[in-house]
Design a protein around this motif. Structure first.
Motif, PDB file in Angstrom:
ATOM      1  N   ASP A  11       0.811  -1.218   0.000  1.00 46.47           N
ATOM      2  CA  ASP A  11       0.000   0.000   0.000  1.00 46.47           C
ATOM      3  C   ASP A  11       0.845   1.268   0.000  1.00 46.47           C
ATOM      4  O   ASP A  11       0.348   2.348  -0.338  1.00 46.47           O
ATOM      5  CB  ASP A  11      -0.972   0.013   1.188  1.00 46.47           C
ATOM      6  CG  ASP A  11      -0.273  -0.188   2.519  1.00 46.47           C
ATOM      7  OD1 ASP A  11       0.837  -0.732   2.534  1.00 46.47           O
ATOM      8  OD2 ASP A  11      -0.851   0.207   3.553  1.00 46.47           O
ATOM      9  N   THR A  45       1.762  12.013   5.788  1.00 49.71           N
ATOM     10  CA  THR A  45       0.589  11.347   5.234  1.00 49.71           C
ATOM     11  C   THR A  45       0.925  10.886   3.825  1.00 49.71           C
ATOM     12  O   THR A  45       1.333  11.688   2.972  1.00 49.71           O
ATOM     13  CB  THR A  45      -0.627  12.287   5.202  1.00 49.71           C
ATOM     14  OG1 THR A  45      -0.935  12.704   6.545  1.00 49.71           O
ATOM     15  CG2 THR A  45      -1.843  11.577   4.611  1.00 49.71           C
ATOM     16  N   GLY A  48      -3.167   8.857   1.882  1.00 50.12           N
ATOM     17  CA  GLY A  48      -4.278   9.039   2.808  1.00 50.12           C
ATOM     18  C   GLY A  48      -4.089   8.402   4.172  1.00 50.12           C
ATOM     19  O   GLY A  48      -4.977   8.476   5.017  1.00 50.12           O
ATOM     20  N   GLN A  49      -2.941   7.779   4.418  1.00 50.13           N
ATOM     21  CA  GLN A  49      -2.657   7.098   5.683  1.00 50.13           C
ATOM     22  C   GLN A  49      -1.515   7.830   6.405  1.00 50.13           C
ATOM     23  O   GLN A  49      -0.558   8.266   5.774  1.00 50.13           O
ATOM     24  CB  GLN A  49      -2.271   5.638   5.426  1.00 50.13           C
ATOM     25  CG  GLN A  49      -1.711   4.877   6.612  1.00 50.13           C
ATOM     26  CD  GLN A  49      -2.764   4.555   7.648  1.00 50.13           C
ATOM     27  OE1 GLN A  49      -3.876   4.143   7.296  1.00 50.13           O
ATOM     28  NE2 GLN A  49      -2.435   4.754   8.906  1.00 50.13           N
ATOM     29  N   SER A  50      -1.635   7.938   7.728  1.00 50.26           N
ATOM     30  CA  SER A  50      -0.608   8.603   8.517  1.00 50.26           C
ATOM     31  C   SER A  50       0.484   7.606   8.905  1.00 50.26           C
ATOM     32  O   SER A  50       0.193   6.494   9.350  1.00 50.26           O
ATOM     33  CB  SER A  50      -1.230   9.212   9.778  1.00 50.26           C
ATOM     34  OG  SER A  50      -0.253   9.860  10.567  1.00 50.26           O
ATOM     35  N   TYR A  51       1.742   8.032   8.745  1.00 49.04           N
ATOM     36  CA  TYR A  51       2.893   7.188   9.065  1.00 49.04           C
ATOM     37  C   TYR A  51       3.926   7.987   9.865  1.00 49.04           C
ATOM     38  O   TYR A  51       4.013   9.215   9.741  1.00 49.04           O
ATOM     39  CB  TYR A  51       3.592   6.690   7.789  1.00 49.04           C
ATOM     40  CG  TYR A  51       2.767   5.777   6.923  1.00 49.04           C
ATOM     41  CD1 TYR A  51       2.781   4.398   7.105  1.00 49.04           C
ATOM     42  CD2 TYR A  51       1.985   6.298   5.890  1.00 49.04           C
ATOM     43  CE1 TYR A  51       2.033   3.556   6.290  1.00 49.04           C
ATOM     44  CE2 TYR A  51       1.231   5.466   5.077  1.00 49.04           C
ATOM     45  CZ  TYR A  51       1.262   4.095   5.276  1.00 49.04           C
ATOM     46  OH  TYR A  51       0.513   3.265   4.468  1.00 49.04           O
ATOM     47  N   ARG A 118       3.185   2.527  10.735  1.00 46.57           N
ATOM     48  CA  ARG A 118       1.851   3.120  10.666  1.00 46.57           C
ATOM     49  C   ARG A 118       1.528   3.852  11.968  1.00 46.57           C
ATOM     50  O   ARG A 118       1.877   3.400  13.056  1.00 46.57           O
ATOM     51  CB  ARG A 118       0.790   2.040  10.419  1.00 46.57           C
ATOM     52  CG  ARG A 118       0.820   1.474   9.019  1.00 46.57           C
ATOM     53  CD  ARG A 118      -0.361   0.541   8.764  1.00 46.57           C
ATOM     54  NE  ARG A 118      -0.353   0.045   7.380  1.00 46.57           N
ATOM     55  CZ  ARG A 118       0.326  -1.023   6.988  1.00 46.57           C
ATOM     56  NH1 ARG A 118       1.027  -1.721   7.860  1.00 46.57           N
ATOM     57  NH2 ARG A 118       0.294  -1.404   5.722  1.00 46.57           N
ATOM     58  N   ASP A 119       0.883   4.985  11.834  1.00 43.02           N
ATOM     59  CA  ASP A 119       0.415   5.747  12.991  1.00 43.02           C
ATOM     60  C   ASP A 119      -0.630   4.912  13.730  1.00 43.02           C
ATOM     61  O   ASP A 119      -1.562   4.382  13.116  1.00 43.02           O
ATOM     62  CB  ASP A 119      -0.204   7.055  12.491  1.00 43.02           C
ATOM     63  CG  ASP A 119      -0.540   8.023  13.609  1.00 43.02           C
ATOM     64  OD1 ASP A 119      -0.643   7.591  14.777  1.00 43.02           O
ATOM     65  OD2 ASP A 119      -0.720   9.212  13.308  1.00 43.02           O
ATOM     66  N   GLY A 121      -2.838   5.925  15.755  1.00 43.95           N
ATOM     67  CA  GLY A 121      -4.135   6.586  15.837  1.00 43.95           C
ATOM     68  C   GLY A 121      -4.491   7.072  17.229  1.00 43.95           C
ATOM     69  O   GLY A 121      -3.698   7.751  17.890  1.00 43.95           O
TER      70      GLY A 121
END
Length: 281
Positions: A11, A45, A48-51, A118-119, A121
């Motif tokens: 991804d 980002t 669309g995903q926070s890392y 990966r963040d 959250g």
């Protein structure tokens, strides 16, 4: 070269592509969380995903020799944290999911590397949670469940031969979304200094436990809380703990007190310490 490595999850690959992906990652900028000589942590980002990205730029021979002369093993790349994440996954301790890794160069002084995770959250560190407890005391049942969850995490970590080397409660995080479902789910983070062996050395265990003990002194734990933790962490009765490990726990407490004095310039109270380790079984 055999020293060069590059790996990304599927991804991430559409967001990081081109002739030199490694250089692209090392040049990324984002929200700056840590910036120390030779190492930087940013949040970005991608797709669309926070890392989180930890960029290692090379430590130099001076830093390596300084660590060695202090009897410390120098951290020269992100590979230590990559191995730690993989090891924690194999023993069932949750941490930041690995999304990418790269390294370039063979010399330990000039090697560059990165780690992408990966963040997690909606989380809160136990240090921040303890600060909230100072204003609003927690539900007794929740505090007990959380305490025992930390004890099980620490026991599994150490019994698997691992020591964190920065084992403070700020590096243990609670998943707040899971908590909404009445589940206590913990993450262990900041693994770049973790020691990985078949069996943990007594001094490494002692230093980890002293750091955890010291960092929890402001959490409002009672003597009974400390004893509950110890019984679950060691998996044996307190009578056996004191009979078999008394000198060890005296060392733990003494080091934790030293850390507290170093930071606060005063000794912790007996209430903060949960009482003193007994002088004899």
């Amino acid at each position: 070269m055999a020293c060069d490595q590059l790996w990304l999850t599927e991804d991430l690959q559409p967001s990081l592509k081109g002739r030199d992906v490694f250089a692209q990652v090392m040049q990324l900028n984002g929200d700056n969380f840590r910036d120390v000589p030779g190492r930087k942590t940013i949040r970005v980002t991608l797709g669309g995903q926070s890392y989180f990205i930890k960029q290692h730029f090379g430590v130099g021979w001076g830093e390596i020799f300084k660590n060695l002369l202090s009897f410390k093993w120098p951290i020269v790349s992100a590979s230590t944290e990559k191995q730690a994440i993989e090891k924690l996954g194999s023993i069932g301790i949750a941490t930041t999911p690995l999304a990418g890794f790269g390294s370039r160069g063979c010399s330990p002084a000039s090697m560059q590397s990165f780690l992408i995770t990966r963040d997690l959250g909606n989380i809160i560190s136990l240090e921040d949670l303890a600060l909230q407890w100072a204003q609003i005391p927690p539900n007794a049942d929740f505090k007990r469940r959380l305490l025992l969850a930390v004890a099980r995490l620490a026991g599994r970590l150490h019994d698997s031969g691992l020591n964190h080397r920065d084992f403070y409660i700020c590096h243990i995080c609670l998943d707040l979304d899971q908590l909404q479902q009445d589940n206590i789910h913990l993450y262990l983070i900041d693994l770049h200094r973790m020691g990985i062996r078949e069996t943990i050395r007594p001094r490494d265990r002692m230093k980890d436990m002293a750091a955890l003990y010291f960092s929890a002194m402001g959490a409002g734990l009672s003597p009974r809380d400390y004893l509950r933790f110890l019984r679950v962490y060691r998996g044996k009765s307190l009578r056996r703990v004191w009979r078999e490990e008394l000198a060890f726990w005296q060392q733990v407490q003494a080091r934790a007190v030293q850390l507290y004095i170093k930071l606060h310039k005063v000794e912790p109270t007996l209430a903060q310490m949960g009482g003193r380790v007994p002088s004899q079984p």
